[in-house]
Design a protein around this motif. Structure first.
Motif, PDB file in Angstrom:
ATOM      1  N   HIS A 102     -18.055  -7.702  -3.126  1.00 19.51           N
ATOM      2  CA  HIS A 102     -17.566  -7.822  -2.163  1.00 19.51           C
ATOM      3  C   HIS A 102     -16.153  -7.278  -2.809  1.00 19.51           C
ATOM      4  N   THR A 103     -15.830  -8.316  -3.933  1.00 19.22           N
ATOM      5  CA  THR A 103     -14.305  -7.088  -5.141  1.00 19.22           C
ATOM      6  C   THR A 103     -14.163  -6.058  -4.984  1.00 19.22           C
ATOM      7  N   LEU A 104     -15.185  -5.937  -5.370  1.00 15.16           N
ATOM      8  CA  LEU A 104     -14.963  -4.582  -5.922  1.00 15.16           C
ATOM      9  C   LEU A 104     -15.246  -3.397  -4.438  1.00 15.16           C
ATOM     10  N   VAL A 105     -15.905  -3.966  -4.324  1.00 10.28           N
ATOM     11  CA  VAL A 105     -16.127  -2.607  -2.734  1.00 10.28           C
ATOM     12  C   VAL A 105     -14.212  -2.707  -2.266  1.00 10.28           C
ATOM     13  N   LEU A 106     -14.164  -3.571  -1.864  1.00 15.02           N
ATOM     14  CA  LEU A 106     -12.794  -3.573  -1.496  1.00 15.02           C
ATOM     15  C   LEU A 106     -11.749  -3.854  -2.019  1.00 15.02           C
ATOM     16  N   ARG A 107     -11.576  -3.491  -3.618  1.00 14.10           N
ATOM     17  CA  ARG A 107     -10.872  -2.951  -3.907  1.00 14.10           C
ATOM     18  C   ARG A 107     -10.681  -1.182  -4.301  1.00 14.10           C
ATOM     19  N   ALA A 108     -12.048  -0.881  -4.570  1.00 10.48           N
ATOM     20  CA  ALA A 108     -12.023   0.577  -4.304  1.00 10.48           C
ATOM     21  C   ALA A 108     -12.134   1.362  -3.031  1.00 10.48           C
ATOM     22  N   SER A 109     -11.602   0.790  -1.795  1.00  7.85           N
ATOM     23  CA  SER A 109     -11.169   0.448  -0.731  1.00  7.85           C
ATOM     24  C   SER A 109     -10.116   1.289  -1.057  1.00  7.85           C
ATOM     25  N   LEU A 110      -9.822   0.349  -1.227  1.00 13.02           N
ATOM     26  CA  LEU A 110      -8.027   0.176  -1.469  1.00 13.02           C
ATOM     27  C   LEU A 110      -7.840   1.426  -1.952  1.00 13.02           C
ATOM     28  N   LEU A 111      -7.995   1.136  -3.248  1.00 13.56           N
ATOM     29  CA  LEU A 111      -7.460   2.510  -4.340  1.00 13.56           C
ATOM     30  C   LEU A 111      -8.230   4.288  -3.553  1.00 13.56           C
ATOM     31  N   LEU A 112      -9.298   4.233  -2.708  1.00 17.30           N
ATOM     32  CA  LEU A 112      -9.913   4.879  -2.574  1.00 17.30           C
ATOM     33  C   LEU A 112      -8.869   5.762  -1.095  1.00 17.30           C
ATOM     34  N   LEU A 113      -8.387   4.679  -0.546  1.00 13.26           N
ATOM     35  CA  LEU A 113      -7.467   5.037   1.020  1.00 13.26           C
ATOM     36  C   LEU A 113      -6.081   5.253   0.395  1.00 13.26           C
ATOM     37  N   SER A 114      -5.304   4.886  -1.087  1.00  9.52           N
ATOM     38  CA  SER A 114      -4.283   5.078  -1.058  1.00  9.52           C
ATOM     39  C   SER A 114      -4.359   6.696  -1.740  1.00  9.52           C
ATOM     40  N   PHE A 115      -5.251   6.920  -2.401  1.00 13.90           N
ATOM     41  CA  PHE A 115      -6.389   8.529  -3.030  1.00 13.90           C
ATOM     42  C   PHE A 115      -5.812   9.558  -1.749  1.00 13.90           C
ATOM     43  N   MET A 122       0.859  -1.091  -0.144  1.00 12.54           N
ATOM     44  CA  MET A 122       0.088   0.357   0.174  1.00 12.54           C
ATOM     45  C   MET A 122       0.856   1.079  -0.164  1.00 12.54           C
ATOM     46  N   MET A 123       1.896   1.653   0.647  1.00  7.82           N
ATOM     47  CA  MET A 123       2.578   2.514   0.762  1.00  7.82           C
ATOM     48  C   MET A 123       4.012   2.532  -0.556  1.00  7.82           C
ATOM     49  N   THR A 124       4.193   1.324  -1.414  1.00  2.80           N
ATOM     50  CA  THR A 124       4.330   1.818  -3.134  1.00  2.80           C
ATOM     51  C   THR A 124       3.047   2.117  -3.921  1.00  2.80           C
ATOM     52  N   CYS A 125       2.423   2.132  -4.177  1.00  2.00           N
ATOM     53  CA  CYS A 125       1.000   2.470  -3.947  1.00  2.00           C
ATOM     54  C   CYS A 125       1.031   4.077  -4.675  1.00  2.00           C
ATOM     55  N   ILE A 126       0.925   4.251  -2.545  1.00  2.00           N
ATOM     56  CA  ILE A 126       0.840   6.028  -2.277  1.00  2.00           C
ATOM     57  C   ILE A 126       1.578   6.612  -3.050  1.00  2.00           C
TER      58      ILE A 126
END
Length: 508
Positions: free
Chosen positions: A417-430, A206-210
């Motif tokens: 739930h897969t889409l929700v998880l990935r959307a949450s990760l993308l939004l969190l990194s943003f 996640m730090m790499t994504c950020i």
């Protein structure tokens, strides 16, 4: 004596008990033979006990090799009995699992190589000339040594996924980095080791994504100065560009994006190298030095070592390869290629700009060439994001939520739930890329904690524990040296990062 040949004796006492029973008719012979046996037993066992004392100490307290091999042999011996007594439902579930594994998309050796190249030829390559400038001639040695170490630790990490069965064939009995940790730490903390490794992997990914989001936003602002985009606008545009990452189903798509990312990286490298070669008449040969500042050397060593890290991706990549036997060869040519390009890139940049080499070497280029390089860097940063993002989502879904990712990959419609998880990760990194202060210092601290541990320390430790009985003296010594190096790098990086964060917060 027939009884001796047909009975398994676990220690000296059991043998003496049977021996005395066989000699009841002759008390004197019993006494003499028992004394002779005592002397022979002591003489024969003393040397073996002294030679194996260190190995037994390791096997008793740390190694998992003995019990796991015994378990594999027992499973092979009882395979027929198990098949005869197994219930139909269990047999059907195993067949379904095997069909699931066979229907998952496989990637070729070249596609796996592009993924590894994407990881080890990261965007930090533009900071390598400055890192070598700070570390002097030892920096060039570190570029080669780091490639060798990271290639080796990647191979031994994958070897920990395999065990030999009773027939001597190598079988893949573990799937992930966390499975290896569970196998090694089952005595100390059952199942806790795998969870800690999963948490460390997710944090680093996640730090790499950020970081890729931050770099992409900055590059977008610098690449289009005539549009007068604000940093928030650039971040929002980057976020929208990366939203299709939520729909990625398998590593084959990630491999294709990694191929495009590698092409962008090679274009950047060759453009800079070509410009440096054109400036050959103006080269200066006094840029490198022997005496360097210790703090600067630690920073440079961290940048160089962690520019080769790919260990957290390797279990997934190797598991998805169509021909896993070519994994070691793929690791060799990807790391040799990375070492050659990084060394040539850094050396030519130092010969061209010398002491004036900037932290990001593209800032030394002329304006027109700099804009083209920045656009290539923007494409590379955006194309690099899917690999850590996909890996983080897979780890969370399989390691934490324990859901079936294969069902999502096989279905025509993605599960909610897969889409929700990935959307949450993308939004969190943003959000973290927008609002976290002193992000570079936090990234350095996280990299020091998880990077050195996951890249050097844990692979060497796990390899010693699981393969102790098969390693020679040279292999054990090499693993111990890497283990010590990982401890030193992690400790030094943490201390320096904490000092820098305290100084940054004190000055604000």
């Amino acid at each position: 004596m027939v009884l001796y040949r047909t009975t398994a004796f676990t220690n000296k006492t059991s043998f003496l008990r049977v021996y005395k029973f066989c000699c009841l008719s002759n008390k004197t012979a019993e006494s003499n033979n028992v004394c002779n046996f005592e002397r022979i037993y002591r003489n024969s066992m003393f040397g073996a006990r002294m030679r194996t004392q260190a190995g037994l100490l390791w096997m008793t307290h740390f190694s998992s090799d003995r019990e796991e091999n015994l378990g594999l042999v027992q499973r092979d011996d009882l395979n027929r009995t198990y098949r005869e007594n197994i219930s139909p439902s269990s047999s059907q579930s195993e067949q379904d699992e095997e069909e699931t594994l066979n229907t998952q998309p496989r990637i070729t050796t070249w596609e796996a190589g592009w993924n590894v190249t994407n990881a080890v030829q990261g965007i930090f390559v533009l900071g390598l000339p400055y890192a070598v400038l700070q570390s002097g001639y030892t920096g060039l040695l570190l570029l080669v040594l780091s490639a060798l170490l990271c290639c080796y630790t990647g191979k031994i990490l994958i070897s920990c996924l395999y065990e030999e069965d009773g027939s001597g064939r190598s079988r893949r009995v573990r799937r992930t980095y966390a499975d290896v940790a569970d196998a090694c730490w089952c005595r100390l903390c059952p199942r806790l080791g795998g969870k800690l490794v999963n948490v460390a992997q997710v944090v680093e990914l996640m730090m790499t994504c950020i970081l890729y989001l931050v770099v992409s936003s900055n590059l977008m602002g610098h690449s289009f100065p005539f549009l007068a985009l604000t940093p928030a606008t650039c971040s929002a545009l980057t976020f929208l560009t990366l939203m299709p990452c939520m729909l990625i189903r398998d590593l084959k798509v990630v491999s294709q994006l990694s191929f495009l990312c590698s092409l962008a990286h090679f274009l950047i490298t060759f453009v800079v190298i070509g410009y440096c070669l054109r400036q050959a008449p103006r080269w200066t040969y006094g840029g490198l030095r022997l005496a360097v500042d210790f703090d600067s050397f630690l920073v440079a060593a961290g940048v160089i070592i962690f520019s080769y890290t790919s260990q957290i991706f390797l279990p997934t990549l190797e598991g998805c390869m169509a021909d896993r036997g070519q994994f070691r060869g793929m690791m060799d040519w990807t790391h040799v290629l990375a070492c050659v390009l990084k060394t040539a890139f850094s050396l030519l940049a130092l010969l061209t700009w010398g002491e004036d080499t900037k932290e990001v070497v593209s800032d030394n280029l002329p304006p027109a060439l700099r804009m083209m390089v920045n656009l290539c860097l923007l494409a590379k940063a955006l194309l690099s994001y899917p690999l850590p993002f996909y890996s983080a989502a897979q780890l969370l879904q399989t390691g934490v939520l324990r859901s079936d990712t294969g069902q999502y990959e096989r279905s025509d419609e993605p599960e909610w739930h897969t889409l929700v998880l990935r959307a949450s990760l993308l939004l969190l990194s943003f959000i973290m890329a927008l609002y976290i202060p002193h992000f570079s210092l936090l990234m350095g601290l996280t990299g020091s904690v998880t990077g050195a541990v996951m890249t050097l320390l844990l692979p060497a430790l796990f390899h010693l524990q699981l393969k102790w009985s098969r390693l020679g003296a040279a292999g054990k010594l090499l693993d111990v040296v890497i283990l010590g190096l990982g401890c030193v790098c992690s400790l030094a990086g943490v201390i320096r990062s904490i000092r820098a964060m305290i100084h940054a917060f004190a000055s604000t």
